[in-house]
Design a protein around this motif. Sequence first.
Motif, PDB file in Angstrom:
ATOM      1  N   ARG A 167       0.845  -1.196   0.000  1.00  0.00           N
ATOM      2  CA  ARG A 167       0.000   0.000   0.000  1.00  0.00           C
ATOM      3  C   ARG A 167       0.880   1.244   0.000  1.00  0.00           C
ATOM      4  O   ARG A 167       1.942   1.274   0.608  1.00  0.00           O
ATOM      5  CB  ARG A 167      -0.914   0.004   1.231  1.00  0.00           C
ATOM      6  N   LYS A 168       0.377   2.268  -0.682  1.00  0.00           N
ATOM      7  CA  LYS A 168       1.094   3.546  -0.706  1.00  0.00           C
ATOM      8  C   LYS A 168       0.757   4.343   0.549  1.00  0.00           C
ATOM      9  O   LYS A 168      -0.314   4.166   1.126  1.00  0.00           O
ATOM     10  CB  LYS A 168       0.668   4.314  -1.964  1.00  0.00           C
ATOM     11  N   ASN A 169       1.656   5.230   0.933  1.00  0.00           N
ATOM     12  CA  ASN A 169       1.422   6.080   2.097  1.00  0.00           C
ATOM     13  C   ASN A 169       1.177   5.294   3.364  1.00  0.00           C
ATOM     14  O   ASN A 169       0.397   5.696   4.222  1.00  0.00           O
ATOM     15  CB  ASN A 169       0.219   7.000   1.868  1.00  0.00           C
ATOM     16  N   ILE A 206       6.097   6.873  -0.755  1.00  0.00           N
ATOM     17  CA  ILE A 206       5.416   7.060  -2.040  1.00  0.00           C
ATOM     18  C   ILE A 206       6.154   6.406  -3.207  1.00  0.00           C
ATOM     19  O   ILE A 206       5.579   5.606  -3.942  1.00  0.00           O
ATOM     20  CB  ILE A 206       5.173   8.567  -2.292  1.00  0.00           C
ATOM     21  N   GLY A 218       1.525  14.732   1.144  1.00  0.00           N
ATOM     22  CA  GLY A 218       2.388  13.553   1.149  1.00  0.00           C
ATOM     23  C   GLY A 218       3.761  13.862   0.581  1.00  0.00           C
ATOM     24  O   GLY A 218       4.764  13.346   1.038  1.00  0.00           O
ATOM     25  N   ARG A 219       3.802  14.751  -0.435  1.00  0.00           N
ATOM     26  CA  ARG A 219       5.063  15.010  -1.118  1.00  0.00           C
ATOM     27  C   ARG A 219       5.530  16.452  -0.959  1.00  0.00           C
ATOM     28  O   ARG A 219       6.581  16.803  -1.464  1.00  0.00           O
ATOM     29  CB  ARG A 219       4.919  14.654  -2.598  1.00  0.00           C
ATOM     30  N   GLN A 220       4.753  17.255  -0.306  1.00  0.00           N
ATOM     31  CA  GLN A 220       5.104  18.654  -0.029  1.00  0.00           C
ATOM     32  C   GLN A 220       5.380  19.473  -1.269  1.00  0.00           C
ATOM     33  O   GLN A 220       6.154  20.423  -1.237  1.00  0.00           O
ATOM     34  CB  GLN A 220       6.302  18.724   0.913  1.00  0.00           C
ATOM     35  N   GLU A 262       9.234  10.783   1.375  1.00  0.00           N
ATOM     36  CA  GLU A 262       8.603  10.645   0.057  1.00  0.00           C
ATOM     37  C   GLU A 262       9.115   9.387  -0.653  1.00  0.00           C
ATOM     38  O   GLU A 262       8.352   8.663  -1.295  1.00  0.00           O
ATOM     39  CB  GLU A 262       8.877  11.882  -0.812  1.00  0.00           C
ATOM     40  N   GLU A 315      -2.232  14.376  -2.139  1.00  0.00           N
ATOM     41  CA  GLU A 315      -0.973  13.635  -2.049  1.00  0.00           C
ATOM     42  C   GLU A 315       0.217  14.520  -2.411  1.00  0.00           C
ATOM     43  O   GLU A 315       1.256  14.486  -1.750  1.00  0.00           O
ATOM     44  CB  GLU A 315      -1.006  12.408  -2.956  1.00  0.00           C
ATOM     45  N   TRP A 373      -9.925   8.174  -1.279  1.00  0.00           N
ATOM     46  CA  TRP A 373      -8.739   8.259  -0.417  1.00  0.00           C
ATOM     47  C   TRP A 373      -8.742   7.147   0.617  1.00  0.00           C
ATOM     48  O   TRP A 373      -7.736   6.481   0.843  1.00  0.00           O
ATOM     49  CB  TRP A 373      -8.644   9.637   0.253  1.00  0.00           C
ATOM     50  N   THR A 375      -8.706   3.396  -1.322  1.00  0.00           N
ATOM     51  CA  THR A 375      -7.532   2.956  -2.094  1.00  0.00           C
ATOM     52  C   THR A 375      -6.338   3.907  -2.012  1.00  0.00           C
ATOM     53  O   THR A 375      -5.260   3.567  -2.478  1.00  0.00           O
ATOM     54  CB  THR A 375      -7.886   2.834  -3.591  1.00  0.00           C
ATOM     55  N   GLY A 376      -6.534   5.095  -1.485  1.00  0.00           N
ATOM     56  CA  GLY A 376      -5.441   6.065  -1.460  1.00  0.00           C
ATOM     57  C   GLY A 376      -5.018   6.483  -2.872  1.00  0.00           C
ATOM     58  O   GLY A 376      -3.895   6.934  -3.078  1.00  0.00           O
ATOM     59  N   ASP A 432       4.958   3.013  -4.966  1.00  0.00           N
ATOM     60  CA  ASP A 432       4.533   3.215  -6.356  1.00  0.00           C
ATOM     61  C   ASP A 432       5.239   2.229  -7.289  1.00  0.00           C
ATOM     62  O   ASP A 432       4.632   1.675  -8.210  1.00  0.00           O
ATOM     63  CB  ASP A 432       4.907   4.638  -6.810  1.00  0.00           C
ATOM     64  N   SER A 448      -1.443   1.991  -8.414  1.00  0.00           N
ATOM     65  CA  SER A 448      -0.767   2.559  -9.571  1.00  0.00           C
ATOM     66  C   SER A 448      -1.525   3.759 -10.148  1.00  0.00           C
ATOM     67  O   SER A 448      -1.681   3.870 -11.360  1.00  0.00           O
ATOM     68  CB  SER A 448      -0.636   1.463 -10.641  1.00  0.00           C
TER      69      SER A 448
END
Lengths: 493, 315
Positions: free
Chosen positions: A235-237, A458, B276-278, A454, B272, B252, B255-256, A462, B260
């Motif tokens: 799972r991501k995050n 992520i 999540g990635r700023q 990250e 995100e 969200w 599955t977030g 991914d 993919s």
Amino acid sequence: MTRITLGSAVLRGTVSTALMASLMSAPALGAAPVDLSKWSPEYVRSIAGTQDFDTAADCGKVTPLDYKGRLTFWYQGVFEGDPDLLRQYYKDFFETFRKTYPNIQLEEQALTYNDLLDKFRTALLGNAAPMAVRLQILGGTEFASKGYLEPLKPEDVGYSTEDFWPGAMKAVTWDGVTYGIPTNNETMAFIWNADIFKRAGLDPDKAPATWDDVVKYSKQIHDKLGIAGYGLVARKNAGNTPYRFMPQLWAYGGGVFDEATANPTYKEIELNSPQSKAALQASYDMYVRDKSVPVSALTNQQADNQPLFLAGQLGMMISHPSDYNVMLDLQKKATGTDKDKAQTVIDNMRYGLIPTGPDGKRAVVFGGSNIHILKPEYVEGGKVDEPAAKAIICMWTSPEWSLKMAYAGSNPGNLNGFKTKWMKERLDSIKFLDVTTSMLPYGIPFPALPQSPEIMNIIVPDMLQNALTGAMTVDQAADDAAKKVKDLMGGGL
Amino acid sequence: MTIVAGKTGARRRLRPLPGKIWEHRADYAYVLPAIAVMLIVIAYPIYYTIELSFFNTPPGLQLRDKIFVGFGNYTAILTSPVFWKVTSNTLIWTLASTFISFVLGFACALALHREFVGRGVLRAILIIPWVISAVAASYIWKWIYHSDFGIIGAVLVGLGLADRPPNFIDSVSTVLPSLIVVNIWREFPFAMIMMMAGLQTVPEQLLRAAKVDGANAWQRFWHVTFPHLRNVSTVTILLLAVANFNSFIIPWIMTGGGPSNASHIWITHIYELAFGRQRWGVASAYSVLLFLILMTLGYFYVRALSGNERKDAGA
């Protein structure tokens, strides 16, 4: 296989590996309260219960016990995958703190691993952060590099740097300055169901030796019994994903950079090296080729693997020693025949060292959490009550509480915790603890870079999802991830 | 304005602006607090989002140290394959959810408009998906869909209709349709309520007259009922479309945005990118683009409402 046999057989000759050296590379190694070079289950048992500590008296020297103040504090707390035992210790900690420091008005807030970073980042943008925070090990350098954190070293709260794992201290150091103190450090282990192994024609007392064996065993379990073999998580995050995939990546000789070496430089990107691709291929083989792992791996976390394991529908997984306690908690909630089935699984639960790669390399994420103090300008109200913050940090990182707060799932950040009577009690009551503790020397910290969250939360997930869903081939997914890391490190958009 | 005639009307039109404002000073005073709050909580964030959209915000830097990149974020977005994937997902999500929710809601409203035993109970039951928390609903559906031990899978396998549970949310091809089903389940009661309210306004005597004139059920619906519902339908569709463009909770939580990126829609992707990635700059640029789209939808929404008002006034 018993835990002693396992530890004795495998560990005695391996404690001085390069990975061990990586963790012990602090100059003041000799001054550490425990001898890390002797690390083994027997050694840990021999030092447990050999020293008493008076936490209140020790912390009273840092912040007087009658100090009057106010503290806002966020911490990564217990979540659905943790055992009830740990919940109780968290409750006890805050009760004890309030009793010890009755004049400190504590406003604490617990957040889950997956929510804390997002919320903390947002609060920082609005200068509304708490005065002190306990973050996952991954987060320290990100916030230190941005200048949000006050310098803070163990000496500031009455301990010495040598009281903590050198590898953990690296995770709180940025540009040569220490910005936090480790509260706990953890390494996971490999768990399997001996009954499932037996029914699948595998040796019930023998963990897979290599990751290639994991792939093979997973297929055999699935083909013979029609259930999932290995508990893959992608799972991501979700922190669970890198904690389970990185050991595999490192074991195959891969990495994001050179973080698995004794002195990493983080210069070269290794995510698309042949070794990294081999690790990704192993996951692909299990998920796509053999279909031997849970289909839900792409959207689930370890907390979803636990009920599968308890239901006898999963043969192997990577997790904490606390999973044994989680299984006991879940079993209590089961009814009718499910209760008996769950008991059978618990009786057949086995822990072993995480498998090696093809070259005998064994690795595990050196995880944990750190505690930090924020700079006043980023805190709500613009003021930090430093003595109050140091009081809670002293207590949490004390030998007593750094052990109790990691009782079932982790290990004390303060190495003196291993000497306490609670460690002795823990070794007797937490089954399989010495197996996970034995994994500590194989622990590899995440790259101490601001980009690490990250990359781990992520980019790596991914990459897994791209390969496992067929959106990309294994090669493409690895190359794509390497490019993303390159762009990220180059400050790209 | 057209009904104001003669000298008085001409004088009013010629009155200078300050005079007009002074004449309506009490009205302005009443709306002033609301305008002030809007400026703070809406106008400033919009301005700041637009400003941020021109900056790069790498994860190693604080936001105040952001780097000016001009239209770099917009270029990066428009040349990114992920943008087109996410946009395509958002369009499919919005159009499918809006259209099917509306049709289903309308059908239910028509069915429930008739008198029958248990109508009240059925109406209450159908509203349940709309009133329960979206977060709770997402978790429930996640378990219903679960690819290893979900309820649907267990039933299908139990009945011998499948060898193994179907893969709803762990497959790039089925995840988006599966989430759309959940969204429709959540939203159709809203359309149903709106259309039920609309049906109350259809004059009964017209329907009876049409029946007397020999119109069949379909003709009565198409020539009498539907024209009366046109405006409420437009408003309902626009509200659903705006809500769906802004959806976040269901994809969200379930599955977030994965696997993919197959279920990433604009809002989840923006979230995100930002949290999540700023990538505050890129996320802001995405937000500006989304804002423009929603403003366009909003324009049609206001126009539809104004059309209703004009018609009502005319009637």
